[in-house]
Design a protein around this motif. Structure first.
Motif, PDB file in Angstrom:
ATOM      1  N   PHE A 156      45.425  17.119 -97.219  1.00  0.00           N
ATOM      2  CA  PHE A 156      44.452  17.743 -96.315  1.00  0.00           C
ATOM      3  C   PHE A 156      45.084  17.834 -94.926  1.00  0.00           C
ATOM      4  CE2 PHE A 156      43.709  13.202 -95.961  1.00  0.00           C
ATOM      5  CZ  PHE A 156      43.547  13.006 -94.596  1.00  0.00           C
ATOM      6  N   GLY A 157      44.656  18.817 -94.153  1.00  0.00           N
ATOM      7  CA  GLY A 157      45.233  19.004 -92.820  1.00  0.00           C
ATOM      8  C   GLY A 157      46.723  19.268 -92.902  1.00  0.00           C
ATOM      9  N   GLU A 158      47.437  18.880 -91.857  1.00  0.00           N
ATOM     10  CA  GLU A 158      48.888  19.089 -91.821  1.00  0.00           C
ATOM     11  C   GLU A 158      49.652  17.962 -92.494  1.00  0.00           C
ATOM     12  OE1 GLU A 158      50.278  19.822 -87.904  1.00  0.00           O
ATOM     13  OE2 GLU A 158      49.017  21.591 -87.566  1.00  0.00           O
ATOM     14  N   ASN A 159      49.178  16.725 -92.323  1.00  0.00           N
ATOM     15  CA  ASN A 159      49.966  15.591 -92.813  1.00  0.00           C
ATOM     16  C   ASN A 159      49.151  14.579 -93.613  1.00  0.00           C
ATOM     17  OD1 ASN A 159      52.460  16.322 -91.208  1.00  0.00           O
ATOM     18  ND2 ASN A 159      51.027  15.996 -89.509  1.00  0.00           N
ATOM     19  N   GLY A 160      47.902  14.872 -93.898  1.00  0.00           N
ATOM     20  CA  GLY A 160      47.042  13.905 -94.568  1.00  0.00           C
ATOM     21  C   GLY A 160      47.147  13.947 -96.082  1.00  0.00           C
ATOM     22  N   GLY A 161      46.850  12.839 -96.728  1.00  0.00           N
ATOM     23  CA  GLY A 161      46.878  12.751 -98.179  1.00  0.00           C
ATOM     24  C   GLY A 161      45.861  11.749 -98.697  1.00  0.00           C
ATOM     25  N   VAL A 162      45.330  12.029 -99.897  1.00  0.00           N
ATOM     26  CA  VAL A 162      44.356  11.159-100.558  1.00  0.00           C
ATOM     27  C   VAL A 162      44.855  10.842-101.956  1.00  0.00           C
ATOM     28  CG1 VAL A 162      42.008  10.981-101.484  1.00  0.00           C
ATOM     29  CG2 VAL A 162      42.388  12.052 -99.255  1.00  0.00           C
ATOM     30  N   TYR A 163      44.754   9.563-102.342  1.00  0.00           N
ATOM     31  CA  TYR A 163      45.140   9.117-103.685  1.00  0.00           C
ATOM     32  C   TYR A 163      44.013   8.246-104.238  1.00  0.00           C
ATOM     33  CZ  TYR A 163      49.815  10.499-102.145  1.00  0.00           C
ATOM     34  OH  TYR A 163      50.894  11.209-101.670  1.00  0.00           O
ATOM     35  N   ILE A 164      43.559   8.571-105.444  1.00  0.00           N
ATOM     36  CA  ILE A 164      42.468   7.824-106.069  1.00  0.00           C
ATOM     37  C   ILE A 164      42.887   7.426-107.481  1.00  0.00           C
ATOM     38  CG2 ILE A 164      40.050   7.855-106.795  1.00  0.00           C
ATOM     39  CD1 ILE A 164      39.518   9.977-104.702  1.00  0.00           C
ATOM     40  N   ASN A 165      42.647   6.166-107.821  1.00  0.00           N
ATOM     41  CA  ASN A 165      42.943   5.657-109.158  1.00  0.00           C
ATOM     42  C   ASN A 165      41.707   4.975-109.737  1.00  0.00           C
ATOM     43  OD1 ASN A 165      45.775   6.336-109.123  1.00  0.00           O
ATOM     44  ND2 ASN A 165      46.063   4.588-107.765  1.00  0.00           N
ATOM     45  N   LEU A 166      41.433   5.266-110.996  1.00  0.00           N
ATOM     46  CA  LEU A 166      40.427   4.536-111.765  1.00  0.00           C
ATOM     47  C   LEU A 166      41.170   3.816-112.882  1.00  0.00           C
ATOM     48  CD1 LEU A 166      37.602   7.231-112.170  1.00  0.00           C
ATOM     49  CD2 LEU A 166      37.884   5.536-110.356  1.00  0.00           C
ATOM     50  N   ASP A 187      35.776  15.397-107.633  1.00  0.00           N
ATOM     51  CA  ASP A 187      36.465  16.679-107.576  1.00  0.00           C
ATOM     52  C   ASP A 187      37.255  16.812-106.275  1.00  0.00           C
ATOM     53  OD1 ASP A 187      35.318  17.398-110.004  1.00  0.00           O
ATOM     54  OD2 ASP A 187      33.538  18.252-109.017  1.00  0.00           O
ATOM     55  N   ARG A 188      38.383  17.475-106.381  1.00  0.00           N
ATOM     56  CA  ARG A 188      39.166  17.762-105.188  1.00  0.00           C
ATOM     57  C   ARG A 188      38.462  18.820-104.343  1.00  0.00           C
ATOM     58  NH1 ARG A 188      45.441  18.506-106.413  1.00  0.00           N
ATOM     59  NH2 ARG A 188      44.879  20.446-105.424  1.00  0.00           N
ATOM     60  N   PRO A 189      38.609  18.743-103.015  1.00  0.00           N
ATOM     61  CA  PRO A 189      38.046  19.804-102.169  1.00  0.00           C
ATOM     62  C   PRO A 189      38.642  21.166-102.533  1.00  0.00           C
ATOM     63  CG  PRO A 189      38.710  17.904-100.853  1.00  0.00           C
ATOM     64  CD  PRO A 189      39.238  17.668-102.235  1.00  0.00           C
ATOM     65  N   LYS A 190      37.883  22.223-102.304  1.00  0.00           N
ATOM     66  CA  LYS A 190      38.318  23.560-102.703  1.00  0.00           C
ATOM     67  C   LYS A 190      39.614  23.982-102.004  1.00  0.00           C
ATOM     68  CE  LYS A 190      33.685  25.237-103.839  1.00  0.00           C
ATOM     69  NZ  LYS A 190      32.632  26.252-103.548  1.00  0.00           N
ATOM     70  N   LYS A 191      39.787  23.573-100.765  1.00  0.00           N
ATOM     71  CA  LYS A 191      40.973  23.972-100.012  1.00  0.00           C
ATOM     72  C   LYS A 191      42.086  22.928-100.082  1.00  0.00           C
ATOM     73  CE  LYS A 191      38.381  26.804 -96.705  1.00  0.00           C
ATOM     74  NZ  LYS A 191      38.102  27.045 -95.265  1.00  0.00           N
ATOM     75  N   ALA A 192      41.955  21.938-100.948  1.00  0.00           N
ATOM     76  CA  ALA A 192      42.972  20.884-101.042  1.00  0.00           C
ATOM     77  C   ALA A 192      44.258  21.441-101.632  1.00  0.00           C
ATOM     78  CB  ALA A 192      42.454  19.735-101.901  1.00  0.00           C
ATOM     79  N   ARG A 193      45.368  20.845-101.215  1.00  0.00           N
ATOM     80  CA  ARG A 193      46.685  21.252-101.707  1.00  0.00           C
ATOM     81  C   ARG A 193      47.297  20.102-102.490  1.00  0.00           C
ATOM     82  NH1 ARG A 193      46.841  21.788 -96.357  1.00  0.00           N
ATOM     83  NH2 ARG A 193      48.688  20.484 -96.129  1.00  0.00           N
ATOM     84  N   ASP A 194      48.203  20.425-103.392  1.00  0.00           N
ATOM     85  CA  ASP A 194      48.872  19.398-104.190  1.00  0.00           C
ATOM     86  C   ASP A 194      49.818  18.579-103.309  1.00  0.00           C
ATOM     87  OD1 ASP A 194      47.613  20.306-106.457  1.00  0.00           O
ATOM     88  OD2 ASP A 194      49.266  21.612-107.056  1.00  0.00           O
ATOM     89  N   VAL A 195      49.944  17.299-103.618  1.00  0.00           N
ATOM     90  CA  VAL A 195      50.930  16.465-102.939  1.00  0.00           C
ATOM     91  C   VAL A 195      52.303  16.788-103.520  1.00  0.00           C
ATOM     92  CG1 VAL A 195      49.253  14.634-102.500  1.00  0.00           C
ATOM     93  CG2 VAL A 195      50.629  14.564-104.572  1.00  0.00           C
ATOM     94  N   GLU A 196      53.349  16.495-102.772  1.00  0.00           N
ATOM     95  CA  GLU A 196      54.698  16.868-103.199  1.00  0.00           C
ATOM     96  C   GLU A 196      55.129  16.115-104.453  1.00  0.00           C
ATOM     97  OE1 GLU A 196      57.259  16.304 -99.896  1.00  0.00           O
ATOM     98  OE2 GLU A 196      56.311  17.862 -98.663  1.00  0.00           O
ATOM     99  N   ASP A 197      54.791  14.846-104.541  1.00  0.00           N
ATOM    100  CA  ASP A 197      55.190  14.032-105.700  1.00  0.00           C
ATOM    101  C   ASP A 197      53.949  13.335-106.250  1.00  0.00           C
ATOM    102  OD1 ASP A 197      56.634  12.746-107.614  1.00  0.00           O
ATOM    103  OD2 ASP A 197      57.462  11.212-106.281  1.00  0.00           O
TER     104      ASP A 197
END
Length: 236
Positions: free
Chosen positions: A128-138, A76-86
């Motif tokens: 996450f944060g100002e410039n961070g991003g997470v990408y996960i693939n299964l 699950d994504r963190p509750k305060k996570a934001r969508d990535v631009e693309d």
């Protein structure tokens, strides 16, 4: 090559005669010994168990569980996570063309994925944060003719290890060479852009290849990528 002299030939002839004499003596000694009984070729028959083995319940049979909606196995994504631009993919799925397009040489990658039994790929991402991003693939493989999940995990590990200033740790609970996280300490720097630090994880469980990528403008701690990897692999 130095030519053989007469002395060498004489020594060689004497050695041959010695071997022949020793062999004849061995045969004579063996012939005078009484024959040794050999064990029977047939082995005792093990009786078959009666009845049929009960199949595993769906909650314990990983293959049955993973045949369902693969997106449900993404953490699950963190509750305060934001969508990535693309965001990659659409509605949590990434098609074969889109998945191959992430690699250098997408045409060859497309053909290799087909040959290795690509089935489907589920994806999630967040900021996450100002410039961070997470990408996960299964990414799931059919694994009829080849073990695609472990093969592509090994491919990810190969390229991660080629990065300079890289530290790595095994993911607990994945077994030997089945899961590793990487932190790249040297950022990618381009004029006019913030430094780009990256970390990644590659693992496989059954027919599913797990890959996680994290980026930020500051160094990424081991604890962050390791926590994501342990939770994601654990959910499989």
């Amino acid at each position: 090559r130095r030519p053989r002299g007469r002395t060498t030939l004489m020594i060689a002839a004497a050695a041959v005669l010695g071997v022949v004499a020793g062999t004849c003596t061995g045969y004579l000694i063996q012939a005078e010994r009484p024959p040794t009984e050999l064990p029977p070729l047939s082995q005792p028959v093990v009786p078959r168990a009666k009845g049929e083995a009960e199949p595993l319940p769906a909650s314990q049979d990983r293959q049955i569980r993973l045949d369902g909606d693969l997106r449900e196995f993404l953490i699950d994504r963190p509750k305060k996570a934001r969508d990535v631009e693309d965001p990659p993919g659409r509605d949590g799925w990434m098609g074969l063309s889109a998945y191959a397009g992430r690699y250098n040489g997408p045409s060859d990658t497309f053909a290799n994925l087909l040959a290795d039994g690509f089935r489907r790929s589920a994806t999630t991402s967040w900021r996450f944060g100002e410039n961070g991003g997470v990408y996960i693939n299964l990414t799931q493989f059919r694994q009829v003719d080849t073990l695609g999940a472990s093969l592509w995990a090994d491919n990810g590990v190969y390229w991660a290890n080629r990065e300079k200033d890289t530290r790595s740790w095994p993911i607990p609970g994945t077994g030997e060479h089945a899961g590793t996280v990487y932190v790249h300490d040297t950022p990618d720097r381009k004029p006019g852009y913030l430094p780009l630090y990256t970390a990644e994880a590659h693992a496989w469980r059954g027919d599913v290849y797990v890959e996680i990528f994290v980026h930020d403008s500051g160094p990424i701690p081991k604890s962050k990528i390791m926590d994501l990897a342990k939770r994601q692999v654990g959910k499989l």
